[in-house]
Design an enzyme around this catalytic site. Structure first.
Site, mmCIF file in Angstrom:
data_model
loop_
_atom_site.group_PDB
_atom_site.id
_atom_site.type_symbol
_atom_site.label_atom_id
_atom_site.label_comp_id
_atom_site.label_asym_id
_atom_site.label_seq_id
_atom_site.Cartn_x
_atom_site.Cartn_y
_atom_site.Cartn_z
ATOM 1 N N CYS A 128 33.348 -9.169 -12.738
ATOM 2 C CA CYS A 128 32.518 -9.891 -13.275
ATOM 3 C C CYS A 128 32.385 -10.571 -11.737
ATOM 4 O O CYS A 128 32.237 -11.519 -11.107
ATOM 5 C CB CYS A 128 33.029 -11.530 -13.893
ATOM 6 S SG CYS A 128 32.402 -12.880 -13.708
ATOM 7 N N CYS A 169 31.823 -14.441 -11.349
ATOM 8 C CA CYS A 169 32.915 -14.923 -10.888
ATOM 9 C C CYS A 169 33.550 -14.838 -9.744
ATOM 10 O O CYS A 169 33.579 -15.760 -8.494
ATOM 11 C CB CYS A 169 34.074 -14.808 -11.886
ATOM 12 S SG CYS A 169 33.887 -14.368 -13.862
ATOM 13 N N ASP A 170 33.502 -13.565 -9.084
ATOM 14 C CA ASP A 170 33.396 -13.912 -7.630
ATOM 15 C C ASP A 170 33.093 -13.250 -6.719
ATOM 16 O O ASP A 170 33.713 -12.795 -5.455
ATOM 17 C CB ASP A 170 35.070 -12.232 -7.808
ATOM 18 C CG ASP A 170 35.584 -12.407 -9.079
ATOM 19 O OD1 ASP A 170 36.366 -13.633 -9.607
ATOM 20 O OD2 ASP A 170 35.985 -11.938 -10.118
#
Ligand code: NDP
Length: 313
Positions: free
Chosen positions: A137, A140-141
């Site tokens: 992701c 997300c990261d």
């Protein structure tokens, strides 16, 4: 066995919430079990530009918040729990929540979506488990790799979108595509090709992700020339498609070879009467928020009509 529910919805992505809006407005008093990742895949998306009604685009999480509010406005009860098992062998259906409470449901709408796939090579999984710089992701990261060099695997729309996202944060993004073409839409191909800090490496596969406690490179191979080389990266992203979330249904419902729930074409009816499926859990073709929402609407209408046909009010 404390509750008897007319319409139980499992999953809280666009399909589940749309089913909830329609079921609530039809007075089916739906209860939604939101699942492990409330809001579904759109919670890890940034800009959504292709959902009708948002001319300026909208952030995925914000859109899901709107869906939730709309479902609750008409009386949907949203429970932030997960379904641990189901028994569809007799009616009312039994749905066990958090491994302890069993709910009874006249109809069930399954909207549990799909989850990201991995390459399944040892080094990828080892580094992923220790949060060592392997992720599925980018949204997300990606933040953790600001100003650094990263790689992303995949040639579909997800990989193209995430590569573009990463290119804004990172110094350089290697995009590793196993064929000699991108599967992504023309618009996304164009965007990737025109982003100066994305290097497209066609016909490339990953042999190993390198590093003990954190990624410090990847060993890649050109499938045509067989040439191997190391790229220096600190982040390794995987965007190679999804797996439907159907493990708890496999003994209960007919699934296809890839694990997607089978429905009667043109309806959301599964192999068990009174159990309906909508969204990515039954759709490997379109997989869009808007098609998921459309099939959520169909599931609620199918459930309503089925209840009426059985004289359940
Ligand atoms: P896709 O299945 O479309 O693409 C997966 C990609 O990963 C393909 O390029 C595939 O290669 C590659 N791949 C699969 N397995 C491996 C492997 N083991 N090693 C290396 N590469 C691999 O998945 P997406 O998640 O990209 O998209 C899913 C659906 O969602 C699509 O319909 C897409 O259009 C849609 N989508 C739409 C968006 C939008 O409209 N904004 C955004 C994101 C997704 P190969 O081509 O060789 O099979």
């Amino acid at each position: 066995m404390s509750e008897k529910i007319k319409c139980l919805i499992i999953g809280s992505g666009p399909a589940g919430y749309t089913a909830a809006i329609y079921a609530a407005r039809a007075d089916l008093k739906p209860v939604m079990i939101a699942g492990m990742e409330p809001g579904g895949q759109l919670m890890t998306t940034t800009e959504v530009d292709n959902y009708p009604g948002y001319p300026k685009g909208i952030q995925g999480p914000e859109m899901m918040e709107d869906f939730r509010k709309q479902a609750e406005r008409f009386g949907t009860v949203v429970r932030y729990e997960f379904v641990s098992s189901v028994d569809f062998s007799s009616r009312p259906f039994k749905v066990t929540v958090n491994e302890k409470e069993t709910l009874l449901a006249e109809t069930v709408i399954i909207s549990t979506g799909a989850t990201a796939k991995w390459l399944e090579i040892e080094s990828e999984q080892r580094l992923r488990k220790i949060s060592g710089g392997v992720s599925a992701c980018a949204v997300c990261d990606g933040f953790f790799f600001k100003g650094q060099d990263v790689a992303i695997v995949g040639g579909g729309d997800t990989a193209a979108e995430e590569a573009t996202y990463l290119s804004k944060l990172c110094r350089k993004v290697y995009m590793l595509v196993r064929k000699d073409f991108l599967r992504a839409s023309k618009a996304m191909q164009h965007r990737v090709e025109n982003t100066p800090n994305i290097e497209l490496l066609y016909n490339h596969e990953t042999i190993q992700v390198l590093g003990e406690t954190g990624v410090n490179g990847a060993l890649i191979r050109n499938a045509k020339t067989k040439e191997e080389r190391k790229i220096d990266i600190t982040g390794f992203f995987v965007a190679i498609g999804h797996q439907p979330n159907t493990s708890i249904f496999k003994e209960q419902l007919e699934l296809d070879a890839q694990g997607y729930i089978k429905t009667i074409p043109g309806t959301t009816q599964t192999s068990v009467e009174g159990v309906f499926a909508s969204g990515d859990v039954q759709d490997k073709t379109y997989r869009q928020a808007v098609t998921a929402a459309g099939s959520g609407c169909m599931a609620a209408l199918d459930a309503e009509r089925w209840l009426a046909s059985k004289g359940i009010h």
